[in-house]
Design an enzyme around this catalytic site. Sequence first.
Site, mmCIF file in Angstrom:
data_model
loop_
_atom_site.group_PDB
_atom_site.id
_atom_site.type_symbol
_atom_site.label_atom_id
_atom_site.label_comp_id
_atom_site.label_asym_id
_atom_site.label_seq_id
_atom_site.Cartn_x
_atom_site.Cartn_y
_atom_site.Cartn_z
ATOM 1 N N ARG A 1 5.006 -12.943 9.696
ATOM 2 C CA ARG A 1 5.713 -11.734 9.309
ATOM 3 C C ARG A 1 7.031 -11.645 10.076
ATOM 4 O O ARG A 1 7.199 -12.248 11.133
ATOM 5 C CB ARG A 1 4.856 -10.492 9.544
ATOM 6 N N GLU B 1 0.869 -1.169 0.000
ATOM 7 C CA GLU B 1 0.000 0.000 0.000
ATOM 8 C C GLU B 1 0.912 1.226 0.000
ATOM 9 O O GLU B 1 1.800 1.332 0.857
ATOM 10 C CB GLU B 1 -0.894 0.003 1.250
ATOM 11 N N LYS C 1 3.947 0.089 10.010
ATOM 12 C CA LYS C 1 3.995 1.322 9.224
ATOM 13 C C LYS C 1 3.408 2.490 10.010
ATOM 14 O O LYS C 1 3.855 3.614 9.868
ATOM 15 C CB LYS C 1 3.244 1.134 7.908
HETATM 16 P P1 ATP Z 1 1.765 -2.612 8.429
HETATM 17 O O1 ATP Z 1 0.971 -3.823 8.881
HETATM 18 O O2 ATP Z 1 2.966 -2.325 9.210
HETATM 19 O O3 ATP Z 1 0.902 -1.419 8.189
HETATM 20 P P2 ATP Z 1 1.355 -3.493 5.879
HETATM 21 O O4 ATP Z 1 1.205 -4.964 5.896
HETATM 22 O O5 ATP Z 1 0.080 -2.769 5.935
HETATM 23 O O6 ATP Z 1 2.322 -3.036 6.997
HETATM 24 P P3 ATP Z 1 1.641 -3.308 3.122
HETATM 25 O O7 ATP Z 1 2.161 -2.210 2.269
HETATM 26 O O8 ATP Z 1 0.190 -3.611 3.067
HETATM 27 O O9 ATP Z 1 2.098 -2.984 4.594
HETATM 28 O O10 ATP Z 1 2.484 -4.624 2.881
HETATM 29 C C1 ATP Z 1 2.745 -5.163 1.619
HETATM 30 C C2 ATP Z 1 3.061 -6.618 1.791
HETATM 31 O O11 ATP Z 1 4.180 -6.794 2.665
HETATM 32 C C3 ATP Z 1 1.887 -7.368 2.396
HETATM 33 O O12 ATP Z 1 1.699 -8.570 1.677
HETATM 34 C C4 ATP Z 1 2.325 -7.642 3.795
HETATM 35 O O13 ATP Z 1 1.774 -8.844 4.274
HETATM 36 C C5 ATP Z 1 3.836 -7.729 3.665
HETATM 37 N N1 ATP Z 1 4.483 -7.363 4.917
HETATM 38 C C6 ATP Z 1 4.304 -6.225 5.629
HETATM 39 N N2 ATP Z 1 5.026 -6.262 6.769
HETATM 40 C C7 ATP Z 1 5.694 -7.438 6.764
HETATM 41 C C8 ATP Z 1 6.614 -8.060 7.681
HETATM 42 N N3 ATP Z 1 6.982 -7.467 8.829
HETATM 43 N N4 ATP Z 1 7.095 -9.280 7.350
HETATM 44 C C9 ATP Z 1 6.732 -9.882 6.204
HETATM 45 N N5 ATP Z 1 5.886 -9.350 5.308
HETATM 46 C C10 ATP Z 1 5.361 -8.138 5.582
HETATM 47 MG MG MG Z 2 -1.368 -4.037 4.895
#
Ligand code: ATP
Ligand code: MG
Length: 568
Positions: free
Chosen positions: A272, A46, A282
């Site tokens: 994760r 995102e 984030k």
């Molecule tokens: P946050 O939960 O911190 O807001 P997010 O998951 O919303 O992060 P996205 O931009 O939606 O951030 O993530 C893109 C991809 O990266 C998604 O498929 C998510 O599952 C993966 N991702 C995000 N954080 C991690 C992590 N700590 N370890 C592994 N994969 C991750």
């Molecule tokens: Mg997300």
Amino acid sequence: MGPDDVSETEENIDDGGEIRDFVRDQIRDDLAAGLHSGIVTRFPPEPNGYLHIGHAKSICLNFGVAAEFSGRCNLRFDDTNPTKEEQEFIDAIQADLRWLGFSWGETEFFASDYFDQLYAWAEHLIETGNAYIDDLSAEEIREYRGTLTEPGRPSPYRDRPVDESLALFRAMKAGEFPNGARVLRAKIDMASGNINLRDPVIYRILHEPHPRTGDAWCIYPTYDFAHGQSDAIEGVTHSICTLEFADHRPLYDWLIESLPVPARPRQYEFARLALTHTVLSKRRLTQLVAEGHVNGWDDPRMPTLSGLRRRGVPAAAVRDFISRLAISKSQGTVEMAMLDHSVRELLNRTAERRMAVLNPLKVVIENYPEGEHEELQAVNNPENEADGTRMVPFGRELWIERDDFMEDPPKKFFRLGPGREVRLRWAYFITCTDVIKDASGEVVELRCTYDPATKGGTAPDGRKVKGTMHWVSAKHAVESEVRIYDHLFTRPDPGADGDFLDDINSESLNTLRDAKLEPSLTEFPVGQAVQFERLGYFATDPDSTPDRPVFNRTMALRDTWAKVKAKG
Ligand code: ATP
Ligand code: MG
């Protein structure tokens, strides 16, 4: 760190040299069963922040399996919430992905490209009696939804006639209602044990221009409605995400089953990455930037890819670290020292060596002729002969590290002290003959003699010295600023005991403004790591100016992880 969560790469590789984990095993099974002719994955950020090291795990997994199974990995921006998304983040995500070493060719997509199709499918859901317009407020919807232990109650609008919902949905799209006035909800099961199935919201009103679609829309699909359908449009076969989406999978499947989508993607969840001494949420990273606790997303203390890059961490070290992580379903926390280990291991092999003095103390070689200097040969990297040698200027006045001198040294201190002889790296043996102090008693200068017969660092008479020290010629020294970093948080689990901001390490940045560099250090491009002998790995910061380089310490030399491993 949970034992399930981390294992050395070798343990994940079977006899045939293939990487083994539950995702790859699933793909092998699916291919063997003839379910797919090819594998398609996607990385779906995102664009509401910069990528961090946790994203790298998802990137390496999605792009990695696509490459291993001769498939394809799409980059898809999940841009369904225009209130938080910006072009700056899109650009940064692309740059960070390229830096990490991945390319996606033509297959760059945006969920917003599918808004027309998603809207049409939303109407389809209404027409088939699978969705309705709800007039309850967000607050009321939450109230009606129930809890983990109590079932939800149906909204009074749940049985609204199809035609009425359709007309209202079209009016929503036409901009006739303010934000929050109505939502479109999928009609599933208000008594489900899974709260995600209690008539989830799939469209909401947001009078907000979108970075890509501008003013075309004032209603936007939710993540849950956009994600699986976008996967289907792109022909994604394996939609790999993190564990927190496991509870959303029944909804993902319900939508795929209820809609005339062109493909049937399946969702798989893995744990994760969580790392000690930092945060990988984030929301928290955004807060650190917005409130000025760090100097932007690429602050070298941040766990973002741009922060790591600025700090001098090579992309190959990030990939190596990620390759050592298990892809599993059990959530654990990985020691930051494990990342440090990957960085040191790579830089020890690849970084050239140079000399720099961070806390300078003046040395005058009394028997070295005044006004003269010479060039001495130094090896650039003992780990790699191909890196060759360079010439380092040496003269009568030198800088040494303040910590390398003690007036009253204890037995095990092998560096300089009154009357002691040490080796200057690549140069000569010197002996300290006098100590000069200022009025307050602080040592400000050392007087020494050198032995011209020891050029290159060995004595023809075979006498030995215990200490070897780095130095920089005072006349040739380049003045520099060096930034030394420590963990951004004082505890391994920031926020575990309250507000994570209270755990910020107030000493995480130590700026040394009087560092002295050997002249060749001005030739290093921004971001390229170099070892300052005996001190650590450093990289030039973009804040550098032609006459005053700024260096970031990437990593000290000491490898705590290697020690932990040796003990364990
Ligand atoms: P946050 O939960 O911190 O807001 P997010 O998951 O919303 O992060 P996205 O931009 O939606 O951030 O993530 C893109 C991809 O990266 C998604 O498929 C998510 O599952 C993966 N991702 C995000 N954080 C991690 C992590 N700590 N370890 C592994 N994969 C991750
Ligand atoms: Mg997300």
